[in-house]
Structures are given as C-alpha cells and as structure tokens.
Design a protein around this motif. Structure first.
Motif, PDB file in Angstrom:
ATOM      1  N   ALA A 126      -9.240 -36.574  35.361  1.00 28.73           N
ATOM      2  CA  ALA A 126      -9.155 -37.525  36.461  1.00 28.73           C
ATOM      3  C   ALA A 126     -10.247 -38.581  36.304  1.00 28.73           C
ATOM      4  O   ALA A 126     -11.342 -38.291  35.808  1.00 28.73           O
ATOM      5  CB  ALA A 126      -9.317 -36.802  37.800  1.00 28.73           C
ATOM      6  N   SER A 127      -9.964 -39.791  36.743  1.00 30.84           N
ATOM      7  CA  SER A 127     -10.953 -40.871  36.692  1.00 30.84           C
ATOM      8  C   SER A 127     -11.999 -40.650  37.786  1.00 30.84           C
ATOM      9  O   SER A 127     -11.757 -39.923  38.757  1.00 30.84           O
ATOM     10  CB  SER A 127     -10.268 -42.217  36.916  1.00 30.84           C
ATOM     11  N   PRO A 128     -13.180 -41.262  37.658  1.00 32.42           N
ATOM     12  CA  PRO A 128     -14.185 -41.151  38.726  1.00 32.42           C
ATOM     13  C   PRO A 128     -13.638 -41.598  40.078  1.00 32.42           C
ATOM     14  O   PRO A 128     -13.947 -40.992  41.111  1.00 32.42           O
ATOM     15  CB  PRO A 128     -15.311 -42.067  38.240  1.00 32.42           C
ATOM     16  N   GLU A 129     -12.829 -42.654  40.078  1.00 33.40           N
ATOM     17  CA  GLU A 129     -12.251 -43.144  41.336  1.00 33.40           C
ATOM     18  C   GLU A 129     -11.304 -42.114  41.944  1.00 33.40           C
ATOM     19  O   GLU A 129     -11.292 -41.906  43.159  1.00 33.40           O
ATOM     20  CB  GLU A 129     -11.508 -44.460  41.090  1.00 33.40           C
ATOM     21  N   MET A 130     -10.522 -41.465  41.088  1.00 30.40           N
ATOM     22  CA  MET A 130      -9.603 -40.441  41.573  1.00 30.40           C
ATOM     23  C   MET A 130     -10.366 -39.255  42.151  1.00 30.40           C
ATOM     24  O   MET A 130     -10.005 -38.732  43.216  1.00 30.40           O
ATOM     25  CB  MET A 130      -8.690 -39.965  40.437  1.00 30.40           C
ATOM     26  N   PRO A 185     -16.410 -20.934  32.870  1.00 28.36           N
ATOM     27  CA  PRO A 185     -15.599 -21.637  33.861  1.00 28.36           C
ATOM     28  C   PRO A 185     -14.204 -21.936  33.333  1.00 28.36           C
ATOM     29  O   PRO A 185     -13.974 -21.905  32.122  1.00 28.36           O
ATOM     30  CB  PRO A 185     -16.374 -22.934  34.067  1.00 28.36           C
ATOM     31  N   GLN A 186     -13.301 -22.214  34.262  1.00 34.90           N
ATOM     32  CA  GLN A 186     -11.959 -22.649  33.897  1.00 34.90           C
ATOM     33  C   GLN A 186     -11.910 -24.165  34.097  1.00 34.90           C
ATOM     34  O   GLN A 186     -12.021 -24.663  35.216  1.00 34.90           O
ATOM     35  CB  GLN A 186     -10.912 -21.952  34.768  1.00 34.90           C
ATOM     36  N   ARG A 187     -11.764 -24.881  33.008  1.00 30.38           N
ATOM     37  CA  ARG A 187     -11.791 -26.345  33.038  1.00 30.38           C
ATOM     38  C   ARG A 187     -10.712 -26.890  32.119  1.00 30.38           C
ATOM     39  O   ARG A 187     -10.198 -26.188  31.247  1.00 30.38           O
ATOM     40  CB  ARG A 187     -13.150 -26.870  32.557  1.00 30.38           C
ATOM     41  N   GLN A 188     -10.386 -28.178  32.278  1.00 31.19           N
ATOM     42  CA  GLN A 188      -9.476 -28.827  31.348  1.00 31.19           C
ATOM     43  C   GLN A 188     -10.241 -29.864  30.542  1.00 31.19           C
ATOM     44  O   GLN A 188     -11.156 -30.520  31.041  1.00 31.19           O
ATOM     45  CB  GLN A 188      -8.287 -29.457  32.068  1.00 31.19           C
ATOM     46  N   PRO A 223     -16.268 -31.233  39.289  1.00 26.73           N
ATOM     47  CA  PRO A 223     -16.744 -32.595  39.014  1.00 26.73           C
ATOM     48  C   PRO A 223     -16.471 -33.118  37.607  1.00 26.73           C
ATOM     49  O   PRO A 223     -16.142 -34.305  37.455  1.00 26.73           O
ATOM     50  CB  PRO A 223     -18.259 -32.497  39.287  1.00 26.73           C
ATOM     51  N   PRO A 224     -16.586 -32.319  36.537  1.00 28.60           N
ATOM     52  CA  PRO A 224     -16.419 -32.901  35.201  1.00 28.60           C
ATOM     53  C   PRO A 224     -15.021 -33.432  34.913  1.00 28.60           C
ATOM     54  O   PRO A 224     -14.866 -34.434  34.220  1.00 28.60           O
ATOM     55  CB  PRO A 224     -16.767 -31.744  34.254  1.00 28.60           C
ATOM     56  N   ASP A 225     -13.990 -32.755  35.440  1.00 22.11           N
ATOM     57  CA  ASP A 225     -12.624 -33.085  35.021  1.00 22.11           C
ATOM     58  C   ASP A 225     -11.662 -33.408  36.148  1.00 22.11           C
ATOM     59  O   ASP A 225     -10.629 -34.030  35.929  1.00 22.11           O
ATOM     60  CB  ASP A 225     -12.048 -31.928  34.194  1.00 22.11           C
ATOM     61  N   GLY A 226     -11.976 -32.990  37.376  1.00 23.48           N
ATOM     62  CA  GLY A 226     -11.077 -33.239  38.492  1.00 23.48           C
ATOM     63  C   GLY A 226     -10.026 -32.168  38.687  1.00 23.48           C
ATOM     64  O   GLY A 226      -9.159 -32.299  39.557  1.00 23.48           O
ATOM     65  N   SER A 227     -10.080 -31.079  37.909  1.00 27.56           N
ATOM     66  CA  SER A 227      -9.191 -29.953  38.188  1.00 27.56           C
ATOM     67  C   SER A 227      -9.664 -29.283  39.474  1.00 27.56           C
ATOM     68  O   SER A 227     -10.801 -29.483  39.912  1.00 27.56           O
ATOM     69  CB  SER A 227      -9.186 -28.957  37.025  1.00 27.56           C
ATOM     70  N   THR A 228      -8.792 -28.492  40.081  1.00 26.84           N
ATOM     71  CA  THR A 228      -9.094 -27.916  41.392  1.00 26.84           C
ATOM     72  C   THR A 228      -8.716 -26.452  41.422  1.00 26.84           C
ATOM     73  O   THR A 228      -7.627 -26.069  40.994  1.00 26.84           O
ATOM     74  CB  THR A 228      -8.295 -28.648  42.494  1.00 26.84           C
ATOM     75  N   TYR A 230      -4.046 -28.852  37.960  1.00 31.15           N
ATOM     76  CA  TYR A 230      -4.529 -29.844  37.013  1.00 31.15           C
ATOM     77  C   TYR A 230      -4.919 -31.143  37.719  1.00 31.15           C
ATOM     78  O   TYR A 230      -4.375 -31.487  38.770  1.00 31.15           O
ATOM     79  CB  TYR A 230      -3.465 -30.136  35.954  1.00 31.15           C
ATOM     80  N   ALA A 231      -5.836 -31.868  37.127  1.00 33.76           N
ATOM     81  CA  ALA A 231      -6.345 -33.112  37.697  1.00 33.76           C
ATOM     82  C   ALA A 231      -5.238 -34.152  37.820  1.00 33.76           C
ATOM     83  O   ALA A 231      -4.465 -34.360  36.879  1.00 33.76           O
ATOM     84  CB  ALA A 231      -7.467 -33.661  36.814  1.00 33.76           C
ATOM     85  N   PRO A 232      -5.121 -34.815  38.980  1.00 42.53           N
ATOM     86  CA  PRO A 232      -4.140 -35.886  39.121  1.00 42.53           C
ATOM     87  C   PRO A 232      -4.526 -37.106  38.288  1.00 42.53           C
ATOM     88  O   PRO A 232      -5.696 -37.493  38.258  1.00 42.53           O
ATOM     89  CB  PRO A 232      -4.165 -36.201  40.619  1.00 42.53           C
ATOM     90  N   ARG A 233      -3.537 -37.692  37.625  1.00 45.91           N
ATOM     91  CA  ARG A 233      -3.793 -38.834  36.741  1.00 45.91           C
ATOM     92  C   ARG A 233      -3.407 -40.167  37.355  1.00 45.91           C
ATOM     93  O   ARG A 233      -3.795 -41.220  36.830  1.00 45.91           O
ATOM     94  CB  ARG A 233      -3.025 -38.638  35.422  1.00 45.91           C
ATOM     95  N   ASP A 234      -2.633 -40.151  38.432  1.00 48.93           N
ATOM     96  CA  ASP A 234      -2.218 -41.399  39.072  1.00 48.93           C
ATOM     97  C   ASP A 234      -1.911 -41.101  40.539  1.00 48.93           C
ATOM     98  O   ASP A 234      -2.049 -39.969  41.007  1.00 48.93           O
ATOM     99  CB  ASP A 234      -1.001 -42.005  38.359  1.00 48.93           C
TER     100      ASP A 234
END
Length: 251
Positions: A114-118, A106-109, A178-183, A219-223
């Motif tokens: 990203a946080s669970p809430e994000m 897989p391609q992951r970061q 799910p693990p990192d929030g990347s898309t 990349y997963a949003p951080r804020d």
C-alpha cells in the motif's frame, strides 16, 4: 586419520557450513521485515522458529475444519456473514497473491504494498470506527505488534466480556502493519472463508491453534476499489467481534 574418516569429517563440515549459511540468510530476511511484535534480533528469529512446531502451512486453504463443529469456540455468530454488501468481495482479487515470507511471525507481504497515502486513509478509517463507538471500542497500541495502533474492545468492559475467540489477542481485533499496509483482523469463520476463496487474504500460520481460525491477514489495498473492500472487511470484523455486546455505528 583414515581417508574414510577424513572424508566424513569434510562432509560434516560442509553440511554444517551450508546449514549456517541458510540460517544466516533466513535471519537476515527476518530482520529486514522491520520492527514487530517479536524483537528484530537473533532471539526473536529463534523464537518464531520454535513456534513453527505449532504452525500450519495451509493458510490459503479456505476451511480446513468442520465449521459446524467450531461453533462452540467461535460463538453463535461464527457461521454468519457480517459483510453488508459483499458484491465486490465476490469478485476475485486482481493478480496473484502477494509474496508472503514463511515466517510464523511476523506475517507480512513483500509485494503489492500500500502507498503511504493509502495507509493513512486506512488508519483514518480505524480512528473513525472507534470514534463512532467509544463505549465499546478503543484505539490503543497493539498487544500483538507493539508500537502499532490497534482496534480493541474497550478495556473497562473487562476480561469476562471478551468473546472466547478474542481471549488469545486480549480483546484486540484489528491492526494495520506500517511497512506494507496488510491488516490482521478477526473475522467470522464464514467471512474468513470468503476472503481466502476470493484471494483477498489468508489465515495466520498459527490459526486454528494459538490463534483462532478467523485470525486473517487481509492484503494491502492498492487502489480505491480495493480500499472499499478493505473497509467492508474491517466493518465486518468489528461487527462480528462485538456481536452480543453492542450494535456498532458505522463511521
């Protein structure tokens, strides 16, 4: 056995042991990424290793192709931007790019997750996007990632309705990992280039081959600011993939 023969045997044994150790560590790193489209087993690891013969390494090079020559494969809207307000995207993403392992799949970061809430907000937006466009979009399990909800063209539209660039993904255009929030999403060539140039993402290693050039990892949003950029990219991907089928309603 001669001294020379014994020395050669020892070298072969040492080289083999080193190769096995490197392979084992690579396999353990693969397993650590968790469930995904390929099995998290030795067979899955070996399968993605075989795919490397078709994979590229220049995933952060904006456009290693002639964009005009790609119009036939990616449709008349390939060179259009579907980003309605690209002012935030024109700004460089803060910090360095996340750490992305070199696996074909897989391609992951592994950093800047990203946080669970994000991640919950991200999936809420995908559900809202589909709910606003029930005639053309569906929210079903990914055909690429397994037990991961994804945005896809409505199945009742049939294979014939799929744009050429969505054939390989069977109509799937967006899913969040799910693990990192990347898309992973499919963008127009113009928008994919902008994403890469500004540091918001990179292409898949199979892009330009088994997958289209526009198949992009964001990349997963951080804020919240980065979440707004992410929503704009998701909206752009959905509009591009549905261009010529139906004008979408913003959620």
């Amino acid at each position: 056995m001669s001294t020379a023969g014994g020395y050669a045997t020892a070298l072969v044994a040492a080289a083999s042991a080193t190769l096995l150790l490197v392979a084992y560590r690579d396999y353990r790193a693969y397993i650590a990424l968790g469930p995904h489209g390929l099995p998290d087993t030795l067979w899955g690891w070996y399968t993605q290793l075989k795919l490397s013969r078709y994979a590229r390494k220049d995933t952060t090079v904006p456009a290693p192709y002639d964009i005009e020559a790609e119009k036939e494969r990616y449709g008349p809207h390939a060179t259009e931007s579907f980003l309605q307000d690209s002012s935030s995207l024109r700004q460089l993403r803060r910090g360095v790019r996340p750490t992305i392992p070199g696996f074909v799949a897989p391609q992951r970061q592994l950093s800047a997750l990203a946080s669970p809430e994000m991640k919950e907000q991200m999936n809420d937006f995908l559900r809202a996007l589909v709910a606003a466009n029930p005639a053309v979009l569906q929210h079903e399990l990914s055909v690429l990632e397994g037990l991961v909800p994804a945005v896809q063209l409505k199945s009742h539209l049939g294979v014939a309705a799929r744009p050429v660039f969505l054939k390989a993904t069977k109509g799937e255009m967006i899913h969040v990992h799910p693990p990192d929030g990347s898309t992973h999403l499919t963008l127009s060539l113009a928008d994919s280039r902008s994403v890469i140039e500004q540091g918001w993402g990179q292409r898949h290693r199979l892009s330009g081959g088994l997958l289209g050039w526009g198949y992009t990892l964001v990349y997963a949003p951080r804020d919240e600011r980065e979440f707004d950029v992410w929503k704009g990219l998701v909206w752009a991907a959905a509009r591009y993939c549905c261009a010529g089928i139906q004008e979408l309603k913003h959620p």
